[in-house]
Write a protein that holds these residues in place. Structure first.
Motif, PDB file in Angstrom:
ATOM      1  N   GLU A 127      46.100  55.745  78.317  1.00  0.00           N
ATOM      2  CA  GLU A 127      44.894  56.365  78.864  1.00  0.00           C
ATOM      3  C   GLU A 127      44.231  55.423  79.850  1.00  0.00           C
ATOM      4  O   GLU A 127      43.807  55.816  80.932  1.00  0.00           O
ATOM      5  CB  GLU A 127      43.943  56.705  77.724  1.00  0.00           C
ATOM      6  N   GLY A 128      44.128  54.145  79.468  1.00  0.00           N
ATOM      7  CA  GLY A 128      43.498  53.180  80.359  1.00  0.00           C
ATOM      8  C   GLY A 128      44.265  53.021  81.649  1.00  0.00           C
ATOM      9  O   GLY A 128      43.689  52.933  82.729  1.00  0.00           O
ATOM     10  N   GLU A 129      45.605  53.002  81.544  1.00  0.00           N
ATOM     11  CA  GLU A 129      46.415  52.856  82.748  1.00  0.00           C
ATOM     12  C   GLU A 129      46.260  54.072  83.647  1.00  0.00           C
ATOM     13  O   GLU A 129      46.155  53.960  84.860  1.00  0.00           O
ATOM     14  CB  GLU A 129      47.886  52.686  82.364  1.00  0.00           C
ATOM     15  N   LYS A 130      46.254  55.250  83.041  1.00  0.00           N
ATOM     16  CA  LYS A 130      46.238  56.466  83.857  1.00  0.00           C
ATOM     17  C   LYS A 130      44.906  56.658  84.561  1.00  0.00           C
ATOM     18  O   LYS A 130      44.824  57.318  85.583  1.00  0.00           O
ATOM     19  CB  LYS A 130      46.545  57.675  82.977  1.00  0.00           C
ATOM     20  N   LEU A 131      43.850  56.096  84.005  1.00  0.00           N
ATOM     21  CA  LEU A 131      42.556  56.269  84.648  1.00  0.00           C
ATOM     22  C   LEU A 131      42.522  55.623  86.021  1.00  0.00           C
ATOM     23  O   LEU A 131      41.719  56.001  86.877  1.00  0.00           O
ATOM     24  CB  LEU A 131      41.452  55.666  83.768  1.00  0.00           C
ATOM     25  N   SER A 132      43.421  54.643  86.247  1.00  0.00           N
ATOM     26  CA  SER A 132      43.392  53.963  87.536  1.00  0.00           C
ATOM     27  C   SER A 132      43.923  54.846  88.647  1.00  0.00           C
ATOM     28  O   SER A 132      43.530  54.699  89.801  1.00  0.00           O
ATOM     29  CB  SER A 132      44.224  52.683  87.452  1.00  0.00           C
ATOM     30  N   GLN A 196      35.726  54.655  84.502  1.00  0.00           N
ATOM     31  CA  GLN A 196      36.027  53.899  85.714  1.00  0.00           C
ATOM     32  C   GLN A 196      37.380  53.226  85.568  1.00  0.00           C
ATOM     33  O   GLN A 196      38.029  53.311  84.531  1.00  0.00           O
ATOM     34  CB  GLN A 196      34.954  52.826  85.964  1.00  0.00           C
ATOM     35  N   ASP A 197      37.780  52.534  86.617  1.00  0.00           N
ATOM     36  CA  ASP A 197      39.031  51.777  86.558  1.00  0.00           C
ATOM     37  C   ASP A 197      38.754  50.469  85.846  1.00  0.00           C
ATOM     38  O   ASP A 197      38.480  49.449  86.459  1.00  0.00           O
ATOM     39  CB  ASP A 197      39.557  51.524  87.975  1.00  0.00           C
ATOM     40  N   GLN A 198      38.824  50.509  84.537  1.00  0.00           N
ATOM     41  CA  GLN A 198      38.474  49.339  83.745  1.00  0.00           C
ATOM     42  C   GLN A 198      39.653  48.912  82.889  1.00  0.00           C
ATOM     43  O   GLN A 198      39.565  48.821  81.679  1.00  0.00           O
ATOM     44  CB  GLN A 198      37.266  49.652  82.857  1.00  0.00           C
ATOM     45  N   ILE A 199      40.778  48.681  83.535  1.00  0.00           N
ATOM     46  CA  ILE A 199      41.942  48.279  82.747  1.00  0.00           C
ATOM     47  C   ILE A 199      41.652  46.968  82.047  1.00  0.00           C
ATOM     48  O   ILE A 199      41.975  46.759  80.888  1.00  0.00           O
ATOM     49  CB  ILE A 199      43.174  48.166  83.659  1.00  0.00           C
ATOM     50  N   ASP A 200      41.020  46.037  82.772  1.00  0.00           N
ATOM     51  CA  ASP A 200      40.750  44.738  82.152  1.00  0.00           C
ATOM     52  C   ASP A 200      39.876  44.921  80.925  1.00  0.00           C
ATOM     53  O   ASP A 200      40.096  44.307  79.886  1.00  0.00           O
ATOM     54  CB  ASP A 200      40.054  43.822  83.158  1.00  0.00           C
ATOM     55  N   SER A 201      38.886  45.775  81.068  1.00  0.00           N
ATOM     56  CA  SER A 201      37.991  45.977  79.933  1.00  0.00           C
ATOM     57  C   SER A 201      38.755  46.539  78.746  1.00  0.00           C
ATOM     58  O   SER A 201      38.594  46.099  77.616  1.00  0.00           O
ATOM     59  CB  SER A 201      36.868  46.929  80.335  1.00  0.00           C
ATOM     60  N   VAL A 202      39.607  47.527  79.027  1.00  0.00           N
ATOM     61  CA  VAL A 202      40.376  48.114  77.928  1.00  0.00           C
ATOM     62  C   VAL A 202      41.256  47.047  77.298  1.00  0.00           C
ATOM     63  O   VAL A 202      41.342  46.909  76.079  1.00  0.00           O
ATOM     64  CB  VAL A 202      41.213  49.286  78.456  1.00  0.00           C
ATOM     65  N   GLY A 203      41.907  46.261  78.161  1.00  0.00           N
ATOM     66  CA  GLY A 203      42.758  45.209  77.623  1.00  0.00           C
ATOM     67  C   GLY A 203      41.963  44.228  76.796  1.00  0.00           C
ATOM     68  O   GLY A 203      42.388  43.775  75.742  1.00  0.00           O
TER      69      GLY A 203
END
Lengths: 207, 170
Positions: A127-132, A196-203
């Motif tokens: 999900e986090g990846e796809k949001l980007s 938002q594009d928050q991959i870092d946050s998700v990670g």
């Protein structure tokens, strides 16, 4: 085609004001069959999953498929009812993942909890990846759905959220107060809140 | 992209059931107001696990009875062998009398009425107490009478055709 039509009726099915519950019994077999489809999972999906776990030379009778079709739909209602009761006791309006896992445990299916948590972790990662790249993902998901392949879980939430926001003043994904939360819940809440594009946050939340 | 993710994770998170349909079934419960995408995902996945479990057990019963075709009776036996499943499903299955099983006359009378009251589980009898027109907030949206009635016309013929020899449960 019929499945797509039913998916399009999400707003009606999801609106608590006037949900469609076609339980009228008619003498027409076709009409009854069509209405039954509204409250059962597609029998093609049911049959396909059943074939995966029975011996290669095994077969499944039609009435067995139909009975299992009803059983799994009843399972959904059973779990939903339990989770919904818990929400009401705690004065919350949105059923979240914790409620479902609690309901599964309460109803005696403890063996499902660990697999569900594992799948949920992977679900959040993707999900986090796809949001980007939401637009590209959506187009790919539509292609998949068009070819009647596996129904990608990401396409439905978008449709559901959009439809729900039109019918209900409040968006369905806004989280409310929780009296307790498991380690993976804050991650989901953060993802939903930011949009938002928050991959870092998700990670970060994961690690 | 999606395929790459699947390969990397080693476990597919593609859902087998259309989420719209799952959501629609969940919304049949009048008490259900809103469902998060996380909850919808978990319900879909748990339903898959339940279906796999039910199919596996039914296949085992069919093998025990030397059958290659899984039929209604095998599902019934599989349901009875798992306490949590029989708690909420036994009343959902078509009664044996309608399934044209004359060799089991005591089955309907001897059906156990299990009440999971200690766990605060919703009682399945609520389906029978409240008629369809009166959809109160407490009644789930799926009365079990309809499936039974819908199933009964077909069961005798198919069961007779597929199970000519009487099958013992024990």
């Amino acid at each position: 085609m019929e499945d797509e039509s039913h998916n399009n009726t999400l707003p009606n099915g999801f609106n608590t004001g006037s949900p469609e519950s076609p339980f009228l019994k008619t003498s027409t077999t076709t009409t009854q069959h069509n209405k039954e489809q509204d409250r059962f999972l597609p029998i093609a999906n049911v049959g396909r999953i059943m074939k995966k776990v029975i011996p290669p030379n095994g077969k499944i009778s039609k009435d067995a498929k139909e009975t299992v079709q009803e059983c799994v739909s009843e399972f959904i209602s059973f779990v939903t009812g339990e989770a919904s009761d818990k929400c009401q006791r705690e004065k919350r309006k949105t059923i979240n993942g914790d409620d479902v896992i609690w309901a599964i445990t309460t109803l005696g299916f403890e063996d499902y909890v660990e697999p569900l948590k594992t799948y949920l972790q992977k679900y959040k990662e993707i999900e986090g990846e796809k949001l980007s790249i939401p637009k590209q993902m959506r187009s790919e998901q539509r292609l998949q759905q068009h070819h009647n392949n596996y129904h990608d879980q990401n396409n439905q939430p978008f449709n559901g959220a959009y439809a729900s926001s039109n019918l209900i003043s409040q968006p369905p994904y806004v989280p409310t107060d929780q009296k307790f939360s498991l380690t993976f819940s804050p991650n989901s809440i953060q993802s939903q809140l930011r949009q938002q594009d928050q991959i870092d946050s998700v990670g970060h939340w994961y690690e | 992209m999606v395929m790459a993710d699947e390969e990397e994770n080693g476990v597919s998170i593609q859902l087998e059931f259309p989420k719209g349909r799952v959501k629609k079934i969940m919304a049949l419960d009048k008490d259900v107001k809103r469902v998060s995408s996380e909850a919808l995902f978990l319900v879909s996945r748990s339903t898959e696990l339940f279906l796999q479990f039910l199919a596996e057990k039914s296949a085992q019963v069919a093998i025990e009875k030397k059958r290659k075709t899984v039929n209604l009776e095998h599902i019934r036996v599989a349901v009875k062998r798992h306490q949590p499943t029989r708690d909420f499903l036994l009343d959902e299955l078509p009664p044996p009398s309608q399934a044209a099983k004359p060799d089991k006359p005591t089955q309907p009378a001897g059906r156990p009425k299990l009440d999971p009251a200690p766990r605060g589980t919703r009682c399945i009898d609520q389906f029978f107490r409240k008629p369809e027109p009166e959809n109160t907030a407490q009644a789930p949206g799926q009365p079990p009478e309809n499936p039974a009635q819908a199933q009964s016309p077909e069961n005798p013929d198919q069961d007779q055709a597929q199970s000519p020899v009487p099958v013992d449960e024990s």
